[in-house]
Each structure stands twice: as C-alpha cells, then as structure tokens.
Design an enzyme around this catalytic site. Structure first.
Site, PDB file in Angstrom:
ATOM      1  N   THR A   6      64.049  19.457  47.324  1.00  0.00           N
ATOM      2  CA  THR A   6      64.833  19.814  48.503  1.00  0.00           C
ATOM      3  C   THR A   6      64.396  19.370  49.715  1.00  0.00           C
ATOM      4  OG1 THR A   6      63.902  22.164  48.377  1.00  0.00           O
ATOM      5  CG2 THR A   6      65.664  21.733  47.035  1.00  0.00           C
TER       6      THR A   6
ATOM      7  N   LYS B  38      58.169  21.945  42.936  1.00  0.00           N
ATOM      8  CA  LYS B  38      58.985  21.643  44.244  1.00  0.00           C
ATOM      9  C   LYS B  38      58.576  22.986  44.857  1.00  0.00           C
ATOM     10  CE  LYS B  38      62.445  23.060  45.815  1.00  0.00           C
ATOM     11  NZ  LYS B  38      62.676  24.414  46.506  1.00  0.00           N
TER      12      LYS B  38
ATOM     13  N   THR C  85      56.631  32.525  41.325  1.00  0.00           N
ATOM     14  CA  THR C  85      56.341  31.411  41.885  1.00  0.00           C
ATOM     15  C   THR C  85      57.347  30.343  42.405  1.00  0.00           C
ATOM     16  OG1 THR C  85      54.881  29.669  41.546  1.00  0.00           O
ATOM     17  CG2 THR C  85      55.795  30.471  39.752  1.00  0.00           C
TER      18      THR C  85
ATOM     19  N   GLU D  34      57.386  23.455  54.959  1.00  0.00           N
ATOM     20  CA  GLU D  34      58.533  22.642  55.985  1.00  0.00           C
ATOM     21  C   GLU D  34      57.912  22.625  57.305  1.00  0.00           C
ATOM     22  OE1 GLU D  34      62.651  24.152  53.878  1.00  0.00           O
ATOM     23  OE2 GLU D  34      61.606  25.429  55.084  1.00  0.00           O
TER      24      GLU D  34
ATOM     25  N   ASN E 255      64.845  24.569  59.701  1.00  0.00           N
ATOM     26  CA  ASN E 255      65.661  25.891  59.141  1.00  0.00           C
ATOM     27  C   ASN E 255      66.424  26.321  60.112  1.00  0.00           C
ATOM     28  OD1 ASN E 255      64.328  26.355  56.441  1.00  0.00           O
ATOM     29  ND2 ASN E 255      62.316  26.481  57.895  1.00  0.00           N
TER      30      ASN E 255
END
Lengths: 400, 400
Positions: free
Chosen positions: B148, B174, B185, B269, B395
């Site tokens: 993603t 991922k 997880t 991220e 985000n």
C-alpha cells in the site's frame, strides 16, 4: 459564576524574573507564587517512575500538607540531571531566604529539557531582581514565565459564594509537548482563598485530575515533571468549608482545572486545532474514557484531522486496540464544529456523506468527534489536538 | 544458511494482476499464492477487537488448520465496510473457482482504507488475467501487488538441512503505517516446503511473532487487518519434522520473520532511518521488551531521532511511563551506528559528550540505541523508525 477577567484570590502575590536558564532565552523564566499566610495544599504528581528531583523533594517537604510559596523555573526540567536533588534544594533555599520562610514551606517545580544540569546559581542571582505583587499583571507575567514551547499563556478563574463570603480560585499552567498525563498532570498552580483542609483538598484534586488533566493528550508522552498543585490560604472565609459546601467548591475548582486542561490540549506542540472526543451511551465511565483517550492519542487519527480528512476508519481502529470491550456493530460516529455536523458511520459501517461538507466541518479550530456506543448511559470527553508538520519540526529541533 | 537471492520452496505458485481497486491506482493490487497440494497452516491475527471481515472469515475456515491458497488485495481493507463479510466470501469464491479449490481452502486478506465497500466485482473480473508461476519474478510481483504505502517490496528467505533434505522458507509482507502489532502482526505470507503439522506450526508462529512482528512500531496504531500466515506443503520432505528437528526449523523461520519485521520498521511511513532499541541486562525478557517498545513508540523520541538530536532524556522519560519497574539510577544509554558509538547517560544522569560526533552517529540510516539496566541477564530488541514531516504528510493526505 463570574468569568470576566481575572479576579484573584486574596493574599497571594506573584513575581517573575529573567535568569537566562537557557543561555539564549530572553523570556522571563522564573516565577514565584507566594501567600502571606500558610496554605493547605492538594497536590498530584506524575506517575512516570522517572520523577524529576523537584518532585521527589516536594514529596518529602509536603508530608504535613502545608506550604506557603512555589518557585518555578522553565528552561530546565532538573530531571535525570547531575546534582539534581542538591540543586532542587538550593533553588528551594534561595526562595525561602528571599521570602523569609522555612525551606520546607516552599514548593519547587521545574520544566524544560531533561538531563541537563540546572544552573541554580543563575536562579539564586536572578531572584534578587524579583518584585512581588498581587496585581493581575503580576499573575499573568508569572504565567508567561513558566511557559516552555507553549505559544499561549494559560490561566483560568472561577468564584463561588459560600454563605455571605465570595471565594476565588485562579490557576495558571504550562504544557504543550510531552503531554499525556497519567494520574498526575502538567505543571499547574492553582491558588484559592477558600479555607479548606489539606486532606479534603487532596481528595478533590485527585478526583478532578482524573476528569481534566488526565483526559488530555498531545503526543502520548507522560512527562517526568508533571504536577498539579492547589494552595488554599483561607483568607476569604472565617470557617473551614463544611462538608455540605464542598460540592460548590468542587464545581468551581473543576471549572478552573478543566479550562486549563483544554487550553493545554489546544496549544499542543504544532497543533492547528483542538479535538474534543466525546464518547456517549457507554456501559460505564471507564469504558468511555478508555475509548476516547485511545482515539485522542492515535497518531493516524491526529494526522487525518490535520489533513481535514474524515477518515473515521482510524477512529474505529483506535477504539479497537484501546483495551476496552465494546460492540463495534453499535457504533455511530459523527463530526461537528461551528461549521455544522455530519454523520460518517452508523452501526459500525460507513455511510455515504458529503465529503466537501465534512472537510468544511473539520477545518474549524475546534472539532468535536461524537462516538455513540448505544450500550448504556455513561460518557466521557477527552481533549487532544492534530498532528502537524510543526510538531515534528519543534521536536526534531535541537534539544527543545 | 544460504541467503543470496530468493530460493523458493517447492510446489508454490504466485500470480498478480491489476484490478483498479482504487480507481487511480496503476499498480497491480491483487495477488495469489497457491500450493499444488494441501498445506498445514500456522496463523496469528491482530488482537484489535475491531477485526476486518476477511479475518473473521479465515477464523471460520481455518478451524481445520488446512488451506491451499491465499488471495490478497491491496487498496481496500474491507474493514467496517458495507457488505464486508459478503464481499470477503465473494473474493474467496472467485479465487476458489479460478483455482478449482473448495472455498474453505482459500485464505482471504485485504489491506488499504478502512470503511469503504470492497469493489469485489473488479476482483472477480480481474482474476481472469492472472497467470500463476513458480518463478522468482512471479513471487516478487506478488510481493509488490500487496503493497500500500510501502515504498519497498519486502521479502525474505532461508533454508535448512533436515537429514539429506533441503527445506526452504520464503516470505513476503506489507506494512508501513498503522504498525504496532499486538499479538497479531502485519500482512505476512510465508511459504515452506517443510512437512510440519499445523498444531506445531501454529505454536511456532505464535512464539516467533512475539519476538519479531510484535517488537516493531511505526506509529503505535494496531491495524484491524493484521495477519501472519505460514503455509507448509511438505513437498521437500518424506517425513514430518520430528521434535528434535523443530529447533532447526524454528531458527530458519525466525530468520525470515525477523527480516520481514525489520523491513517493515525500516520502511515506516515517511521514515528516514531504522531505529533499533536494545535493552540489555534486564531482570527478565518482559521487562526488557516493555522498556524497548515504549522508547520505540515515543513520538518525542522519534522526532528527536529525525532531528539527529541525542536527546536521551526522552528515552528515560519513555522508559519511566512504560509500566515496567526498573532502577533509573542503574541506566546507561548509548547510541551507535556505522559512524561509531557514543555514551550519553550513565547511572541515570547525563554525561558530557561530543555533540558533533553524536549528530554524525545519528545521521546513519540505521541507528542502535543501547540501554543497559544492570539488573540481570535478560534482553530484548525492538525496531522502529523516526517521525518525520512525511509521516504527517502521508497520513494527512486524503484517505491514504
């Protein structure tokens, strides 16, 4: 309850001065709060097991529940620092000497960088310049002197009638980062001229902290230096507050503490908006609080709020890992602000909504998130702020 | 243990295709992992009580511990979504139909935005284009299709000898945001040609998850969709792995899971560096893990690391609110990286250090934080990343 302007409690004096605790700082960085008579004290400390030395010192000297003054420095937390206890005692002694008090009647508070040695000699020297005054401007100057990364002075006031007597409560606090109090709170100093025993005051401060300072979060980090202190010098009253009058006093104290807590959340480091997370129709208050605090602390939710993005899935996700048990299929979520209200999730599933309207609602500087559990009649509100580039900037910068 | 290139386990096939699950996406977004014979399965799920429908479906169909294929879509988490279970079943059936398997032998996994309805008809249609292959490039293409916000494909491999037989393990995963696994997880899919019973495999996956995927954090957010799945088809061996051989297999599986976990933390991220928090000389492993995870999750510490600022006070602060009990006066903290090592705190107090050298050490793309408790012989390592402007940007952006 009168709220316009600051109406200060009788018999308290305030002073501040510039000691250059951080070399570069040009802002006053030491404040004194002094009563002209001995006070009863209510106090709560951080539950972080790494406690700054000033807190450890206060835990010793406040065993009698009495104090007459507070000295506060910003710019250095005196936590995990070389000669920490020695320097806290020196700071206490310097204030006691200036005020002609016993050292054990002076409370010490410090805020700023952790780990650096406190340049206490600068405080000892700087205190000579201090002038105490009971004026509103002296109160405000003291409130400014205790600020660190705060962008706004934080003060609040309330008053109440007990019989023929007017009792006043006035508080100041600091806090912007490292904000996620745990049973303790930020640095908050509240004065009142109520006559109230320290055992009663202590009980009230603990109770109200849980519903105010413990319900805010900026970054999930519980500081080593958090304290909330209430000094009561009794100068507005002949008799001690009676049990039947306690709830009146409690309500007024709650007003002050809640206002200060919200001011901290709304001035969170880098924050562009205050977030108010309201969980209603919960089974019990603990469940409501756990869910609201989890949402309020989620980095992903906070970043979405910065982006004005009604990404409510992150709200349900944060509720899901909060540790509280609830039925996701009963959950309704809506957002509101002065720009209107919009429902985004019903019975745990997304509903289609007007994205443009949602963005407009989320653009306000104070946004409410309503989470309805449909499980009972309890509720809780927590306060936080969005996560912005500036939070990272402020905290990535060298030793803030 | 051979580590060069991917050496894939026997009898597994991989495929991927572009279904435009997110309208705008031009990246393949559906992957299939298929064994040519039935597999024993070990699986752990997120402990978030808000679980995505694909997980709830797997909990039903995996009660027999057997499966033969996995279908994964990125771009939509199918969590808290309209017709969630119905669409998860449709996705499962579409894969089963294509592969000529029973639906209950197909595992379903989804990742992406929470709350949006899954456009399952796009998957049903897209699957027609899929070609299965046992090549390394098919494996890698599948690993890319499950990404993603990940910036890097995440794969790992290990092999071991059991008697004369070579057993292979290969995994893909991922994960980049909403990373703070709790007993469950990320999405991780691991294939092996070992012959091992699902009960044994299950025990191993649970045990190793605690030391790998449960020891990473990007943002403290535990996803609704986390799963780690190991499929074992037994094609490399005649006999089932014996009890005395289990530790060999465990070691190899640990290698793969740990590598995947570290790859997730390092691709957090917006992350600019991997942080490795090592707590040593702890009383027990739980204490070490609690302290390391708390540091690893602190927004303030992570922002300091972004700023290359050796602000170790934030490390002690995060340890202090971790919930673990320890003696702060015994704590030593040092930083290291390929640029060298520097000690910044001894016996819980700051020591003077070369700031320039510290900044250089913290500039590396992989930084170790060593926390020595001097209390015992246990230890734990956790992995995280710094908190950057880009985390907020990613985000805050509309519905990532």
């Amino acid at each position: 309850m009168e709220m316009e302007g600051i109406k200060l409690p009788k018999g308290f004096y305030y002073g501040s001065c510039l000691c250059h605790i951080k070399e570069s700082s040009q802002k006053e960085d030491v404040a004194l709060i002094v009563s002209n008579t001995m006070c009863d004290v209510g106090i709560v400390y951080t539950k972080n097991i790494v406690k700054a030395d000033p807190l450890l010192l206060n835990q010793q000297t406040l065993q009698d529940g009495k104090a007459q003054a507070i000295i506060v420095n910003s710019g250095n937390a005196n936590a995990c620092a070389k000669n920490g206890m020695e320097n806290a005692i020196k700071e206490q002694q310097a204030a006691a000497c200036l005020l002609d008090l016993k050292p054990q009647d002076v409370i010490v508070a410090s805020t700023g960088v952790i780990g650096a040695e406190l340049p206490v000699e600068k405080i000892e020297k700087g205190l000579d310049q201090i002038h105490l005054n009971d004026s509103e401007s002296a109160f405000e100057k003291a409130a400014i002197a205790i600020m660190t990364t705060d962008t706004k002075m934080k003060i609040a006031q309330a008053s109440l009638q007990i019989g023929q007597q007017t009792v006043r409560i006035a508080g100041m606090c600091k806090g912007s980062g490292m904000i996620h109090p745990n049973m303790g709170t930020m640095l908050a100093f509240i004065c009142t001229d109520a006559k109230i025993e320290s055992s009663v005051l202590q009980k009230l401060v603990q109770k109200l902290t849980k519903k105010t300072f413990n319900r805010i979060s900026v970054d999930g980090d519980t500081s080593t230096n958090d304290m909330c202190i209430v000094l009561a010098n009794g100068q507005a009253m002949y008799d001690t507050i009676q049990e039947e009058e306690e709830s009146l006093f409690e309500e007024a104290l709650f007003t002050v503490m809640k206002s200060l807590a919200i001011q901290i959340a709304s001035d969170g480091e880098g924050a562009s908006r205050l977030l108010e997370i309201m969980v209603t129709h919960a089974k019990n208050e603990k469940q409501a609080e756990q869910l609201a605090m989890s949402v309020c602390s989620s980095s992903l939710f906070k970043a979405a709020m910065f982006g004005k993005d009604a990404n409510w899935g992150r709200i349900l996700c944060a509720m899901g890992y909060s540790g509280a048990v609830f039925d996701v299929n009963g959950v309704t979520v809506s957002f509101s602000s002065k720009e209107g209200e919009i429902c985004v999730c019903q019975k745990g599933k997304g509903v289609s909504f007007d994205e443009e309207k949602a963005t407009k609602i989320l653009s306000a500087d104070r946004v409410q998130v309503h989470i309805d559990l449909q499980e009972g009649n309890a509720e809780a509100t927590c306060w936080g702020c969005d996560l912005t580039y500036d939070y990272v900037k402020i905290n990535g910068d060298y030793r803030t």
